[in-house]
Design a protein around this motif. Structure first.
Motif, PDB file in Angstrom:
ATOM      1  N   UNK A 180       0.808  -1.207   0.000  1.00 23.30           N
ATOM      2  CA  UNK A 180       0.000   0.000   0.000  1.00 23.30           C
ATOM      3  C   UNK A 180       0.851   1.270   0.000  1.00 23.30           C
ATOM      4  N   UNK A 181       2.106   1.156   0.406  1.00 17.72           N
ATOM      5  CA  UNK A 181       2.975   2.339   0.429  1.00 17.72           C
ATOM      6  C   UNK A 181       3.205   2.906  -0.960  1.00 17.72           C
ATOM      7  N   UNK A 182       3.126   2.045  -1.976  1.00 15.19           N
ATOM      8  CA  UNK A 182       3.365   2.534  -3.336  1.00 15.19           C
ATOM      9  C   UNK A 182       2.277   3.509  -3.801  1.00 15.19           C
ATOM     10  N   UNK A 183       1.093   3.464  -3.146  1.00 16.34           N
ATOM     11  CA  UNK A 183      -0.007   4.338  -3.538  1.00 16.34           C
ATOM     12  C   UNK A 183       0.023   5.683  -2.809  1.00 16.34           C
ATOM     13  N   UNK A 243       1.066   9.442  -1.636  1.00 15.88           N
ATOM     14  CA  UNK A 243       1.518  10.618  -2.375  1.00 15.88           C
ATOM     15  C   UNK A 243       3.018  10.802  -2.190  1.00 15.88           C
ATOM     16  N   UNK A 244       3.701  11.089  -3.311  1.00 16.87           N
ATOM     17  CA  UNK A 244       5.151  11.238  -3.256  1.00 16.87           C
ATOM     18  C   UNK A 244       5.547  12.548  -2.583  1.00 16.87           C
ATOM     19  N   UNK A 245       4.733  13.605  -2.816  1.00 13.63           N
ATOM     20  CA  UNK A 245       5.010  14.921  -2.215  1.00 13.63           C
ATOM     21  C   UNK A 245       3.706  15.472  -1.621  1.00 13.63           C
ATOM     22  N   UNK A 246       3.287  14.965  -0.472  1.00 13.00           N
ATOM     23  CA  UNK A 246       2.020  15.432   0.113  1.00 13.00           C
ATOM     24  C   UNK A 246       2.136  16.867   0.620  1.00 13.00           C
ATOM     25  N   UNK A 247       0.978  17.524   0.715  1.00 15.81           N
ATOM     26  CA  UNK A 247       0.921  18.863   1.303  1.00 15.81           C
ATOM     27  C   UNK A 247      -0.471  19.068   1.870  1.00 15.81           C
ATOM     28  N   UNK A 248      -0.648  19.989   2.822  1.00 18.70           N
ATOM     29  CA  UNK A 248      -1.984  20.245   3.384  1.00 18.70           C
ATOM     30  C   UNK A 248      -3.014  20.613   2.319  1.00 18.70           C
ATOM     31  N   UNK A 249      -2.580  21.346   1.283  1.00 12.81           N
ATOM     32  CA  UNK A 249      -3.497  21.750   0.216  1.00 12.81           C
ATOM     33  C   UNK A 249      -4.039  20.534  -0.529  1.00 12.81           C
ATOM     34  N   UNK A 250      -3.172  19.552  -0.787  1.00 13.83           N
ATOM     35  CA  UNK A 250      -3.597  18.336  -1.481  1.00 13.83           C
ATOM     36  C   UNK A 250      -4.526  17.519  -0.594  1.00 13.83           C
ATOM     37  N   UNK A 268      -4.567  12.168  -6.186  1.00 12.17           N
ATOM     38  CA  UNK A 268      -4.819  11.664  -4.841  1.00 12.17           C
ATOM     39  C   UNK A 268      -4.171  10.311  -4.554  1.00 12.17           C
ATOM     40  N   UNK A 269      -3.704   9.612  -5.596  1.00 10.61           N
ATOM     41  CA  UNK A 269      -3.048   8.317  -5.400  1.00 10.61           C
ATOM     42  C   UNK A 269      -1.726   8.307  -6.151  1.00 10.61           C
ATOM     43  N   UNK A 270      -0.639   8.324  -5.446  1.00 14.13           N
ATOM     44  CA  UNK A 270       0.674   8.201  -6.073  1.00 14.13           C
ATOM     45  C   UNK A 270       1.356   9.497  -6.433  1.00 14.13           C
ATOM     46  N   UNK A 272      14.054  14.770 -18.098  1.00 12.29           N
ATOM     47  CA  UNK A 272      13.296  15.199 -16.918  1.00 12.29           C
ATOM     48  C   UNK A 272      12.203  14.194 -16.558  1.00 12.29           C
ATOM     49  N   UNK A 273      11.637  13.533 -17.562  1.00 14.77           N
ATOM     50  CA  UNK A 273      10.564  12.569 -17.322  1.00 14.77           C
ATOM     51  C   UNK A 273      11.081  11.164 -17.028  1.00 14.77           C
ATOM     52  N   UNK A 274      12.374  10.996 -16.925  1.00 14.24           N
ATOM     53  CA  UNK A 274      12.943   9.672 -16.648  1.00 14.24           C
ATOM     54  C   UNK A 274      12.790   9.321 -15.176  1.00 14.24           C
ATOM     55  N   UNK A 275      13.059   8.059 -14.850  1.00 11.56           N
ATOM     56  CA  UNK A 275      12.981   7.622 -13.450  1.00 11.56           C
ATOM     57  C   UNK A 275      13.959   8.378 -12.562  1.00 11.56           C
ATOM     58  N   UNK A 276      15.071   8.790 -13.143  1.00 13.79           N
ATOM     59  CA  UNK A 276      16.092   9.480 -12.355  1.00 13.79           C
ATOM     60  C   UNK A 276      15.585  10.813 -11.823  1.00 13.79           C
ATOM     61  N   UNK A 277      14.901  11.580 -12.665  1.00 16.87           N
ATOM     62  CA  UNK A 277      14.465  12.925 -12.270  1.00 16.87           C
ATOM     63  C   UNK A 277      12.986  12.987 -11.885  1.00 16.87           C
ATOM     64  N   UNK A 278      12.192  11.976 -12.261  1.00 19.26           N
ATOM     65  CA  UNK A 278      10.786  11.895 -11.849  1.00 19.26           C
ATOM     66  C   UNK A 278      10.534  10.491 -11.303  1.00 19.26           C
ATOM     67  N   UNK A 279      11.006  10.224 -10.075  1.00 12.99           N
ATOM     68  CA  UNK A 279      10.947   8.856  -9.545  1.00 12.99           C
ATOM     69  C   UNK A 279       9.557   8.403  -9.117  1.00 12.99           C
ATOM     70  N   UNK A 280       8.590   9.315  -8.986  1.00 16.12           N
ATOM     71  CA  UNK A 280       7.247   8.903  -8.588  1.00 16.12           C
ATOM     72  C   UNK A 280       6.525   8.280  -9.788  1.00 16.12           C
ATOM     73  N   UNK A 281       5.292   7.836  -9.566  1.00 15.48           N
ATOM     74  CA  UNK A 281       4.517   7.227 -10.654  1.00 15.48           C
ATOM     75  C   UNK A 281       3.790   8.278 -11.498  1.00 15.48           C
ATOM     76  N   UNK A 282       4.020   9.560 -11.220  1.00 20.94           N
ATOM     77  CA  UNK A 282       3.285  10.607 -11.924  1.00 20.94           C
ATOM     78  C   UNK A 282       3.409  10.529 -13.426  1.00 20.94           C
ATOM     79  N   UNK A 283       4.637  10.329 -13.934  1.00 23.00           N
ATOM     80  CA  UNK A 283       4.834  10.250 -15.385  1.00 23.00           C
ATOM     81  C   UNK A 283       4.210   8.970 -15.944  1.00 23.00           C
TER      82      UNK A 283
END
Length: 649
Positions: A4-7, A9-16, A157-159, A172-183
């Motif tokens: 479940x940790x994979x789901x 948020x990679x960069x959570x914030x109060x606004x999100x 809201x997920x990932x 920039x869109x590679x795993x190195x610079x965008x390691x989350x699942x966003x891309x």
């Protein structure tokens, strides 16, 4: 907990987190409301299983308006962050995510479905057809778009959302610079929605070429239908490029290939080339239908034939061809030689010529016309000077040497919005207002509509014209903050005020729908605008079968000639009408594609396999299904026509 940790948020914030709560509450409220009013059956039978091009068009438009709200909220957040120096409303990561999702949502999930929705509703009516050529395929196209859009928005809201910019440049869109699942979300959501769009392109080309009313030769088609035909030809050539590029990016990120890497033989610039081979024609996929909308509206409210019909068609054909010859101007600064930059600089400036032809045609259509300043006409008139400014700044950006100064500054952001907002957003709002009575049988309130027009027009000028100045002064795009010493603060505050006015305009548009639904008169007749083309020769709202009798056409303005010159449109007796059956399979396939994409994003291979089996099972079911549609009897047609007040012209 590792699964479940994979789901998370990679960069959570109060606004999100606050947004997540709001989304959850709204979703619960919708489910409770539908259940309380016992509308699940109605929803399934009338909308989720429909293959009617009119209802599919309306669903596209509703989806586009929802995405306009989402993308508009992103835009307001960006302008708020940049309104004052050293602002901390958004941090750099959150700004990157907002910046990325704003671009994708507005282009792919707002503008595209809005124009496709208008195509769906209007084009079969304009050519006198019962439906599109492949109604079931049309439904699948919509549900693939819809579930692709929902998959993309789920990233919020997920990932975590994609953060590499709406152009998703590598590395920039590679795993190195965008390691989350966003891309990953970006890749799969756009692939799923893109397949639906490609199907739409094929469907409308066949519809227009094979299903026109008797007598409607190609050079007698309304201009919006011509724009739709050319647009869908571009779609068929351009979208496979994007689909394959996204698939290559998926392989790089999830299977370790090296298509777009900077090592092991990869070439990150190949992504830029493939993206813009699709991306610049995509601009014209949006603009050409808008040109068709403006042509219909300007002709109607000037009460004149469209000036230069053949030159309008020829210029659109030329634009569609040249749209594939300008993609390199998006990356002049990336190391091409002078000859390459010169060639693409010439093609970039040359494509302005057929666009200029259209501007003069619209002006000459209005010349000595009896202009009625309705809401659709106001948007159309405002479009001409605003779009011309955007086009002129595009020619400036088209000069390779000058582009070294303009590139990656707010000047470019101003130019892009200066073409897309007057060129596309104004057009879809004009078309939305113009064809609204055809969709629902009553008109939107003109007074509220004009207030919305002035708010969006003034807000647009305040929001984007200052960016030309700050861009020339050196403000970089994608920059999430700046110091007070730069002097950018006052003009950025003006831009924020402009964005706020545009938000007010959106609220007024939504209020107009609510107000008109409650209070607008329903006895408006079939032709409230005194229009010229064939869609106004049937009832408001349109019956399931569109026309009781297939019309026969003698000119490009068949309905106008019926009214003014006595051309008879309906010359045959009533006959039984064959119509396609509803089906839940397209909706189910869309949901399975959603599960497939979501499972692939998170490498849940069991979900990938099961959903893929489900997709192929739906295809197999359709292959062996014996579905010959149904027939509407002459008696039923007469009863419907009497309810609407008679038909034959």
């Amino acid at each position: 907990m590792e699964f479940f940790e994979r789901f998370a948020l990679y960069h959570p914030s109060p606004l999100i987190y606050a947004s997540m709560v709001a989304i959850g509450l709204v979703s619960i409220a919708i489910v409770v409301g539908i259940t309380y009013f016992k509308k699940w059956g109605y929803l399934w039978n009338e909308w989720l299983t429909t293959v009617d091009h009119k209802k599919i068009g309306i669903m596209y438009i509703i989806s586009a308006l929802l995405m306009l709200f989402r993308g508009g909220a992103d835009a307001v957040m960006m302008r708020l962050q940049l309104a004052v120096p050293d602002n901390t409303f958004l941090d750099s990561q959150h700004y990157n995510e907002v910046f990325t999702t704003h671009g994708v949502v507005m282009i792919i999930f707002m503008a595209m479905p809005f124009v496709i929705g208008l195509m769906n509703f209007v084009v079969p009516l304009q050519i006198g057809a019962r439906d599109v050529a492949f109604p079931r395929l049309n439904a699948i196209s919509f549900w693939l778009f819809f579930f692709g859009a929902m998959l993309f928005n789920l990233s919020f809201v997920i990932g975590g959302s994609p953060d590499a910019g709406w152009t998703n440049y590598y590395p920039l869109a590679s795993n190195e610079f965008s390691p989350s699942v966003g891309v990953n979300y970006y890749n799969w959501a756009l692939q799923i929605a893109g397949i639906g769009t490609l199907m739409t392109g094929i469907n409308f080309i066949v519809t227009i070429l094979k299903m026109r009313a008797p007598g409607m030769k190609l050079m007698k088609m309304p201009m919006f239908t011509w724009a739709t035909l050319i647009t869908n030809a571009i779609i068929v050539f351009a979208f496979p490029v994007l689909t394959i590029a996204l698939l290559m990016g998926t392989f790089d990120r999830q299977f370790g290939t090296n298509f777009f890497t900077t090592i092991n033989g990869g070439m990150d610039m190949m992504w830029a080339n493939l993206f813009w081979v699709w991306g610049h024609p995509e601009v014209y996929i949006l603009i050409l239908p808008a040109f068709g909308i403006y042509s219909e509206i300007i002709s109607t409210f000037s009460e004149r034939n469209l000036y230069g019909y053949k030159s309008m068609v020829g210029s659109m054909v030329l634009i569609s061809f040249m749209s594939f010859l300008v993609w390199v101007h998006h990356f002049y600064t990336m190391g091409h030689d002078a000859l390459t930059n010169s060639i693409f600089s010439i093609t970039t400036m040359a494509i302005a010529i057929p666009t200029g032809i259209k501007i003069f045609n619209w002006l000459l259509t209005m010349w000595k016309g009896k202009i009625r300043f309705t809401v659709p006409m106001l948007y159309s008139i405002a479009f001409i000077p605003l779009f011309t400014i955007g086009g002129a700044t595009g020619v400036m950006l088209g000069m390779a040497s000058a582009d070294y100064q303009y590139h990656n500054t707010m000047f470019l952001v101003a130019h892009f919005h200066n073409t897309i907002i007057p060129g596309v957003v104004f057009a879809v709002l004009a078309g939305f207002t113009y064809w609204w009575p055809k969709m629902f049988g009553f008109m939107l309130n003109e007074k509220i509509g004009k207030w919305a027009f002035w708010f969006i027009t003034i807000g647009f000028c305040l929001a984007f014209f200052p960016m030309y100045i700050t861009g020339l002064d050196g403000q970089a795009r994608r920059m999430f903050t700046y110091s007070e010493a730069t002097g950018f603060g006052p003009l950025n505050m003006v831009s924020f005020i402009g964005a706020g006015l545009m938000a007010v305009a959106f609220i007024l548009i939504v209020y107009n729908v609510y107000y008109s639904f409650r209070y607008a008169p329903r006895n408006i007749g079939e032709d409230p605008w005194n229009a010229r083309s064939l869609e106004w020769a049937t009832h408001n709202p349109v019956p399931e079968y569109n026309f009781a009798i297939t019309p026969e056409v003698k000119s490009s303005e068949a309905f106008w000639d019926y009214k003014k010159h006595g051309h008879k449109l309906f010359n045959k007796p009533l006959e039984e009408i064959h119509m396609p059956n509803k089906s839940g399979v397209p909706f189910i396939m869309g949901a399975l594609f959603f599960i497939f994409g979501f499972s692939f994003i998170f490498a849940i291979w069991a979900g990938v396999i099961l959903s893929a089996i489900g997709i192929f099972a739906c295809m197999a079911y359709r292959t062996f299904e014996k579905d010959h549609g149904f027939h509407i009897s002459v008696k039923e047609i007469k009863e419907t026509e009497e309810k609407f007040g008679g038909a034959d012209k």
